[in-house]
Scaffold this motif. Sequence first.
Motif, PDB file in Angstrom:
ATOM      1  N   LEU A 181      33.118  32.453  42.389  1.00  0.00           N
ATOM      2  CA  LEU A 181      34.130  32.886  41.419  1.00  0.00           C
ATOM      3  C   LEU A 181      35.364  33.442  42.124  1.00  0.00           C
ATOM      4  N   ALA A 182      35.171  34.166  43.228  1.00  0.00           N
ATOM      5  CA  ALA A 182      36.314  34.677  43.984  1.00  0.00           C
ATOM      6  C   ALA A 182      37.154  33.527  44.524  1.00  0.00           C
ATOM      7  N   GLN A 183      36.488  32.510  45.029  1.00  0.00           N
ATOM      8  CA  GLN A 183      37.228  31.367  45.573  1.00  0.00           C
ATOM      9  C   GLN A 183      37.908  30.557  44.465  1.00  0.00           C
ATOM     10  N   GLU A 184      37.300  30.500  43.284  1.00  0.00           N
ATOM     11  CA  GLU A 184      37.938  29.814  42.159  1.00  0.00           C
ATOM     12  C   GLU A 184      39.205  30.540  41.724  1.00  0.00           C
ATOM     13  N   VAL A 185      39.178  31.872  41.722  1.00  0.00           N
ATOM     14  CA  VAL A 185      40.380  32.638  41.409  1.00  0.00           C
ATOM     15  C   VAL A 185      41.434  32.428  42.491  1.00  0.00           C
ATOM     16  N   ALA A 186      41.007  32.440  43.759  1.00  0.00           N
ATOM     17  CA  ALA A 186      41.946  32.233  44.861  1.00  0.00           C
ATOM     18  C   ALA A 186      42.626  30.875  44.785  1.00  0.00           C
ATOM     19  N   ALA A 187      41.886  29.862  44.303  1.00  0.00           N
ATOM     20  CA  ALA A 187      42.429  28.506  44.205  1.00  0.00           C
ATOM     21  C   ALA A 187      43.241  28.286  42.938  1.00  0.00           C
ATOM     22  N   GLY A 188      43.259  29.262  42.035  1.00  0.00           N
ATOM     23  CA  GLY A 188      44.014  29.140  40.798  1.00  0.00           C
ATOM     24  C   GLY A 188      43.303  28.374  39.700  1.00  0.00           C
ATOM     25  N   ARG A 189      42.016  28.094  39.900  1.00  0.00           N
ATOM     26  CA  ARG A 189      41.256  27.363  38.883  1.00  0.00           C
ATOM     27  C   ARG A 189      40.589  28.284  37.872  1.00  0.00           C
ATOM     28  N   ARG A 190      40.588  29.586  38.141  1.00  0.00           N
ATOM     29  CA  ARG A 190      39.998  30.569  37.233  1.00  0.00           C
ATOM     30  C   ARG A 190      40.955  31.747  37.109  1.00  0.00           C
ATOM     31  N   ALA A 191      41.031  32.310  35.908  1.00  0.00           N
ATOM     32  CA  ALA A 191      41.842  33.504  35.693  1.00  0.00           C
ATOM     33  C   ALA A 191      41.187  34.697  36.381  1.00  0.00           C
ATOM     34  N   PRO A 192      41.938  35.726  36.708  1.00  0.00           N
ATOM     35  CA  PRO A 192      41.331  36.957  37.221  1.00  0.00           C
ATOM     36  C   PRO A 192      40.211  37.410  36.290  1.00  0.00           C
ATOM     37  N   THR A 193      39.113  37.865  36.859  1.00  0.00           N
ATOM     38  CA  THR A 193      37.887  38.029  36.084  1.00  0.00           C
ATOM     39  C   THR A 193      37.168  39.329  36.428  1.00  0.00           C
ATOM     40  N   LEU A 194      36.585  39.938  35.401  1.00  0.00           N
ATOM     41  CA  LEU A 194      35.634  41.039  35.549  1.00  0.00           C
ATOM     42  C   LEU A 194      34.283  40.523  35.093  1.00  0.00           C
ATOM     43  N   ARG A 195      33.259  40.635  35.964  1.00  0.00           N
ATOM     44  CA  ARG A 195      31.923  40.137  35.618  1.00  0.00           C
ATOM     45  C   ARG A 195      30.884  41.250  35.738  1.00  0.00           C
ATOM     46  N   PHE A 196      30.108  41.429  34.664  1.00  0.00           N
ATOM     47  CA  PHE A 196      28.967  42.343  34.698  1.00  0.00           C
ATOM     48  C   PHE A 196      27.702  41.547  35.015  1.00  0.00           C
ATOM     49  N   TRP A 197      26.881  42.099  35.895  1.00  0.00           N
ATOM     50  CA  TRP A 197      25.658  41.433  36.319  1.00  0.00           C
ATOM     51  C   TRP A 197      24.465  41.910  35.491  1.00  0.00           C
ATOM     52  N   GLU A 198      23.404  41.085  35.475  1.00  0.00           N
ATOM     53  CA  GLU A 198      22.095  41.496  34.968  1.00  0.00           C
ATOM     54  C   GLU A 198      21.059  41.156  36.037  1.00  0.00           C
ATOM     55  N   TRP A 199      20.355  42.150  36.537  1.00  0.00           N
ATOM     56  CA  TRP A 199      19.322  41.924  37.545  1.00  0.00           C
ATOM     57  C   TRP A 199      18.034  41.476  36.864  1.00  0.00           C
ATOM     58  N   ASP A 200      17.362  40.456  37.423  1.00  0.00           N
ATOM     59  CA  ASP A 200      16.115  39.975  36.825  1.00  0.00           C
ATOM     60  C   ASP A 200      14.882  40.439  37.588  1.00  0.00           C
ATOM     61  N   ARG A 201      15.095  41.208  38.680  1.00  0.00           N
ATOM     62  CA  ARG A 201      13.971  41.691  39.480  1.00  0.00           C
ATOM     63  C   ARG A 201      14.455  42.793  40.421  1.00  0.00           C
ATOM     64  N   ALA A 202      13.503  43.451  41.087  1.00  0.00           N
ATOM     65  CA  ALA A 202      13.852  44.477  42.065  1.00  0.00           C
ATOM     66  C   ALA A 202      14.412  43.829  43.327  1.00  0.00           C
ATOM     67  N   ALA A 203      15.422  44.460  43.910  1.00  0.00           N
ATOM     68  CA  ALA A 203      16.063  43.888  45.090  1.00  0.00           C
ATOM     69  C   ALA A 203      16.708  44.967  45.938  1.00  0.00           C
ATOM     70  N   ILE A 204      16.809  44.670  47.223  1.00  0.00           N
ATOM     71  CA  ILE A 204      17.635  45.441  48.146  1.00  0.00           C
ATOM     72  C   ILE A 204      18.758  44.512  48.589  1.00  0.00           C
ATOM     73  N   ILE A 205      19.983  45.000  48.516  1.00  0.00           N
ATOM     74  CA  ILE A 205      21.137  44.215  48.922  1.00  0.00           C
ATOM     75  C   ILE A 205      21.768  44.924  50.108  1.00  0.00           C
ATOM     76  N   ILE A 206      21.657  44.320  51.285  1.00  0.00           N
ATOM     77  CA  ILE A 206      22.229  44.957  52.465  1.00  0.00           C
ATOM     78  C   ILE A 206      23.638  44.437  52.706  1.00  0.00           C
ATOM     79  N   GLY A 207      24.445  45.262  53.395  1.00  0.00           N
ATOM     80  CA  GLY A 207      25.817  44.879  53.705  1.00  0.00           C
ATOM     81  C   GLY A 207      25.882  43.808  54.779  1.00  0.00           C
ATOM     82  N   LYS A 208      26.972  43.117  54.825  1.00  0.00           N
ATOM     83  CA  LYS A 208      27.156  41.996  55.759  1.00  0.00           C
ATOM     84  C   LYS A 208      26.916  42.402  57.204  1.00  0.00           C
ATOM     85  N   PHE A 209      27.273  43.617  57.574  1.00  0.00           N
ATOM     86  CA  PHE A 209      27.222  44.017  58.978  1.00  0.00           C
ATOM     87  C   PHE A 209      26.003  44.868  59.327  1.00  0.00           C
TER      88      PHE A 209
END
Length: 326
Positions: free
Chosen positions: A98-126
């Motif tokens: 979605l970020a790349q679609e906005v960058a390419a002009g194919r999508r309007a600026p967007t706010l997206r709310f997520w729904e988690w379907d399970r337990a997860a740990i999300i670690i940072g890139k570094f």
Amino acid sequence: MTNIQIAGDFFLEPAEALDDICAALEGLPADASVETIAKAINGKLDNDVAMIGFTPESVAIAVRRALGVAKTWRDYEWQVIDSEAVPPAMHLALDDILAQEVAAGRRAPTLRFWEWDRAAIIIGKFQSLKNEVDLEATREHGVEVIRRVTGGGAMFVEKGTAITYSLYAPTELVADMSFADSYAFLDNWVLKALNEIGIDAFYKPLNDITSSKGKIGGAAQKRYQRNTVLHHVTMAYDMDAAKMMQVLRIGREKLSDKGTASAAKRVDPVKSQTGMERRAVIDHMKKTFLDLNGGSEGAITAEEYAAAEKLVAEKFATQEWLTQIP
């Protein structure tokens, strides 16, 4: 503004109303706000005029873009997406797509709310997977581990316990700000929403949303092609602090050496401060954003879902991506 001409892919009845729209803009200051321009247009049009495929606000946005003064929230036609629950890796892939679609002009600026379907740990890139996560504990508790494209710290979430959202915004919206200042700016609307439901929320640099009763959530960012900024936030709604301390190694050091009670105080959930249902909090956040910044309800396209699924298989679900050493 003088000698205004408007053209575009829209329908207008009666056609003569186009002259009235142009006339409404004559003499307005070149730096007039979206609200001022839209009000002038509405004031010129009769009640029976039908604008199909465009609005006074969209005309105002186009005018400000043409004049090179489009740098406020209201200068964009935002979409707000309340997306369905999908696997954690799919959420991360959707952020990238979605970020790349906005960058390419194919999508309007967007706010997206997520729904988690399970337990997860999300670690940072570094981050180092082994340093941050107790993998044996995650297997015991059925917690999935994934790595995101943004920096920052590890997050623990479970279904129904977190409020997560992403902004895919034009970089020009924060063009005149430092990287640090852009964090607080992009979450100002959230602070207002939380204040309105009784939380004395404020921003703690660099990237924490907090209150007098404890931390609420954290933000992270990534810039795409200098055109778009991905800014996403996870806030605790009803956190299982004991489980978090078992699966996150860093949690044991940061949160407490005295037990779960201290941990619960450090990351204070939204539920305990408001008593509101999680869905009601999200609905209020959506309303606040739309009231402040304008926009409309949107949806993820079938093509975007397909591209995200491909990215999951090629990147976000692979051991190579998860276990990389920064």
